[in-house]
Design an enzyme around this catalytic site. Structure first.
Site, short mmCIF file in Angstrom:
data_model
loop_
_atom_site.label_atom_id
_atom_site.label_comp_id
_atom_site.label_asym_id
_atom_site.label_seq_id
_atom_site.Cartn_x
_atom_site.Cartn_y
_atom_site.Cartn_z
N ASP A 175 -10.88 3.13 4.23
CA ASP A 175 -11.30 1.73 4.11
C ASP A 175 -12.82 1.63 4.00
O ASP A 175 -13.35 0.58 3.62
CB ASP A 175 -10.85 0.95 5.37
N LYS A 219 0.84 -1.20 0.00
CA LYS A 219 0.00 0.00 0.00
C LYS A 219 0.88 1.25 0.00
O LYS A 219 0.61 2.21 -0.72
CB LYS A 219 -0.93 -0.01 1.23
N GLN A 275 -4.64 -1.35 9.67
CA GLN A 275 -4.60 -2.68 9.05
C GLN A 275 -5.23 -3.73 9.97
O GLN A 275 -4.87 -3.84 11.15
CB GLN A 275 -3.13 -3.05 8.73
#
Ligand code: NAP
Length: 289
Positions: free
Chosen positions: A121, A54, A98
């Site tokens: 997200d 990422k 994460q």
């Protein structure tokens, strides 16, 4: 019939180029680059690989990538304090914590602590709720990528029969909401569904997001259907080597489907590209606020 392969790598590369153009415009207008901060707690090997990928992708499109790598023993309160700092930091447009988090940390609490405007997200209850009621929102990256691939294959999906297998908050439920918003007729299947084969046989669009290798048999697929395989399952071959495989029996399905995503090289690359698109969207919305 042999299905057209939906090339997630190529589609993701095109989306990243599009995002890079948007980032250049953002920099020209606002004299700063959008910033994405990723927080990793613990030393899960797969998570570390995702976070590295990422960061690299973020820098490649001209955005600022920041990482916080915290030990597995980090107390929940300390992580919540970091999230509060990132919420207040004007240089941070996107915050991604994460998952999975270590067991002593309540992931729902951490997600709910993220400023919804920086929730790239799309997991915050405010964004999930907005998506559910059809308001503009930051949408989870994996289902966003799936919808882009479905639209590219089929064009208008109004009235199409869509089957989403899996009802998780990160893939299945938002996928069903996106397909509903696109006017497909949506069925959601899960572990209690009776006769999955019959549902698959009716579907013009199948999105499999389960985590069971080759659950969806090729013979079930409606001829000409668009099959999106979200599953990422590592299986061990008789040789002892391991291999990444999807939730769909690819070899069987490719003979019946009209379009199909491979695993790897289908949905996976699109997920990171959609994260970059979400970060640019968040930065643009914050700059206009
Ligand atoms: P999850 O939270 O474990 O959810 C799995 C879903 O599958 C649940 O709703 C479960 O039903 C359903 N299910 C389980 N067994 C089933 C069966 N036999 N028949 C029908 N449905 C069944 O998983 P997830 O996070 O959504 O992820 C799903 C898969 O996608 C995993 O392989 C994951 O690695 C992959 N994934 C890939 C990406 C990517 O970028 N490519 C991103 C995210 C996830 P119940 O609700 O009834 O338990």
């Amino acid at each position: 019939m042999s299905a057209v392969l939906i090339d997630g790598k190529a589609r993701a590369a095109a989306l990243r180029t599009e995002v890079a153009g948007g980032v250049a415009q953002f920099v020209a207008t606002h004299a700063r680059a959008p910033g994405l901060t990723v927080v990793l707690v613990g030393d899960d090997a797969a998570s570390a690989v995702y976070v590295g990928a990422k960061g690299k992708a973020t820098r490649e499109v001209g955005m600022i990538s920041t990482e916080h790598r915290l030990p597995a023993t980090t107390p929940e309160a300390e992580l919540l304090e970091l999230v509060a700092q990132l919420n207040a930091d004007t240089a941070v447009d996107g915050i991604l914590v994460q998952l999975p988090l270590p067991a002593h940390i309540d992931a729902d609490k951490v997600i709910a602590a993220i400023d919804p405007a920086k929730d790239v997200d799309g997991f915050h209850p405010i964004n999930a709720g907005k998506l559910a009621i059809g308001q503009p929102a930051l949408v989870p990256c994996t289902p966003s990528g799936c919808l882009l691939m479905i639209r590219e294959a089929l064009g208008n999906i109004s009235g199409a029969e869509a089957l989403v297998i899996g009802r998780s908050s990160i893939v299945g439920k938002p996928m069903a909401a996106l397909l509903t918003a696109a006017s497909a007729t949506v069925t959601i299947a899960h572990s209690r569904t009776r006769d999955l084969a019959a549902h698959v046989a009716r579907a013009d669009i199948v999105v499999a997001a389960v985590g069971v290798p080759h659950l969806v048999q090729g013979a079930w697929i409606k001829p000409g259907a668009c099959v999106i395989d979200v599953g990422m399952n590592r299986i061990t071959l008789p040789s002892g080597k391991t291999k990444l495989t999807g939730d769909v029996d690819f070899d069987g399905a490719v003979a019946r489907a009209g379009w199909i995503t491979p695993v790897p090289g289908g949905v996976g690359p699109m997920t990171i590209a959609c994260l970059l698109a979400n970060t640019l969207k968040a930065a643009t919305a914050r700059a206009a606020a």
